[in-house]
Design an enzyme around this catalytic site. Structure first.
Site, mmCIF file in Angstrom:
data_model
loop_
_atom_site.group_PDB
_atom_site.id
_atom_site.type_symbol
_atom_site.label_atom_id
_atom_site.label_comp_id
_atom_site.label_asym_id
_atom_site.label_seq_id
_atom_site.Cartn_x
_atom_site.Cartn_y
_atom_site.Cartn_z
ATOM 1 C CG HIS A 144 -1.725 1.202 1.460
ATOM 2 N ND1 HIS A 144 -3.064 1.280 1.137
ATOM 3 C CD2 HIS A 144 -1.395 2.413 1.980
ATOM 4 C CE1 HIS A 144 -3.514 2.473 1.450
ATOM 5 N NE2 HIS A 144 -2.528 3.182 1.968
ATOM 6 C CD GLU A 145 1.874 3.321 3.700
ATOM 7 O OE1 GLU A 145 2.047 4.417 3.133
ATOM 8 O OE2 GLU A 145 0.879 3.075 4.401
ATOM 9 C CG HIS A 148 0.224 6.055 -0.582
ATOM 10 N ND1 HIS A 148 -0.841 6.691 -1.175
ATOM 11 C CD2 HIS A 148 -0.256 5.492 0.564
ATOM 12 C CE1 HIS A 148 -1.931 6.508 -0.430
ATOM 13 N NE2 HIS A 148 -1.600 5.783 0.625
ATOM 14 C CD GLU A 225 -5.130 6.230 2.245
ATOM 15 O OE1 GLU A 225 -4.827 5.054 2.546
ATOM 16 O OE2 GLU A 225 -4.296 7.137 2.096
#
Length: 298
Positions: A144-145, A148, A225
């Protein structure tokens, strides 16, 4: 479909940033009119303040954010082999450079990424997330990071923080001028010119500006998100790992207020302050149940 929502979020983020810059110009114009009876002076001041703030925060984003959240950097894989190698693996799959890795000494499970581009990125994980999540769950969080980082969301968030800070500075300059007595002198002068309504409107803009800027910043955070969640599944091919991680994170206690700066709450994978009772307008993240439902529908 989740990917339809992602496309809408991309368009909405662009619109929010355009609105962000327009609002900053409005605040500058209000400040100039309120203090100097000159919209042009206010616009120039807003431009200068914006350039200075964005330039400083952009160039020092990692150091500033990590210091605000009391994170300490790992010097190499020997400091925490599991975290280091998971970050390394996810960075390789995402095809981004290996970021700097930090740990925050806090029992609440959480993590975030920051930086101004993939070459200057950093990720941070709490001790709580390292102790409570298994490997597949932690891979989901780090994927997930890395999404980003890959999608330049870290740059977007850095710019949002910088612009919000600049707007707050401009607004504080105007309200402080009023409390120092300048406002009464300005109003006395305005009566002679018949500009009382303009002064009142300018003052109202300066008062509500910080709150409006914060709402826009949080909206930008929420819009990224879903994309990061979908990107994590793309990298790991394992939606259940991230789903399980999000469930554990959402059911945990908030982070200590000493370890997290409120202005950086939007960077975390989940709101570290756990203000679940807040209105959606003021929420830092989409509702966790909606994120999990979207992942299940992939």
């Amino acid at each position: 479909m989740l990917f339809d929502q992602i496309a809408k979020n991309k368009r909405k983020t662009i619109g929010l940033f355009i609105g962000f810059f327009i609002f900053m110009a409005i605040v500058g114009a209000a400040l100039g009119y309120f203090i100097w009876s000159s919209i042009e002076v206010g616009l120039i001041l807003a431009l200068v303040v914006g350039i200075v703030y964005v330039g400083y925060i952009y160039s020092q984003s990692t150091e500033v954010v990590m210091h605000m959240n009391h994170a300490h950097e790992l010097s190499g894989p020997d400091d925490n082999p599991e975290l280091w190698h998971i970050v390394e693996d996810m960075a390789m799959v995402a095809q981004v450079p290996m970021p700097r890795v930090f740990i925050i000494d806090d029992a609440s499970p959480n993590a975030f990424a920051t930086g101004n581009d993939p070459k200057h990125a950093a990720v941070a994980a709490t001790t709580g997330i390292l102790s409570r999540l298994n490997r597949s769950e932690l891979e989901g969080v780090m994927a997930h990071e890395m999404t980003h980082v890959r999608n330049y969301d870290i740059r977007i968030q850095t710019l949002a923080v910088a612009i919000t800070s600049a707007i707050a500075l401009l607004a504080n300059l105007g309200t402080n001028f009023m409390f120092w007595g300048g406002g009464s002198r300005r109003n006395n002068n305005s009566k002679d010119n018949g500009n009382v309504i303009g002064i009142v409107i300018s003052l109202l803009v300066l008062i509500i500006a910080p709150m409006v800027a914060t709402v826009v910043q949080l909206a930008i955070s929420r819009n990224r998100e879903y994309l990061a969640d979908a990107g994590a599944v793309e990298l790991t091919r394992n939606p259940e790992g991230l789903i399980s991680a999000l469930q554990k994170i959402s059911n945990s206690e908030p982070m200590s207020s000493e370890n997290v700066a409120p202005s950086s709450a939007g960077l975390y994978i989940s709101n570290p302050l756990k203000s679940h009772g807040a209105k959606e307008l003021f929420a830092t993240h989409p509702p966790m149940e909606k994120r999990i439902e979207a992942l299940r529908n992939l």
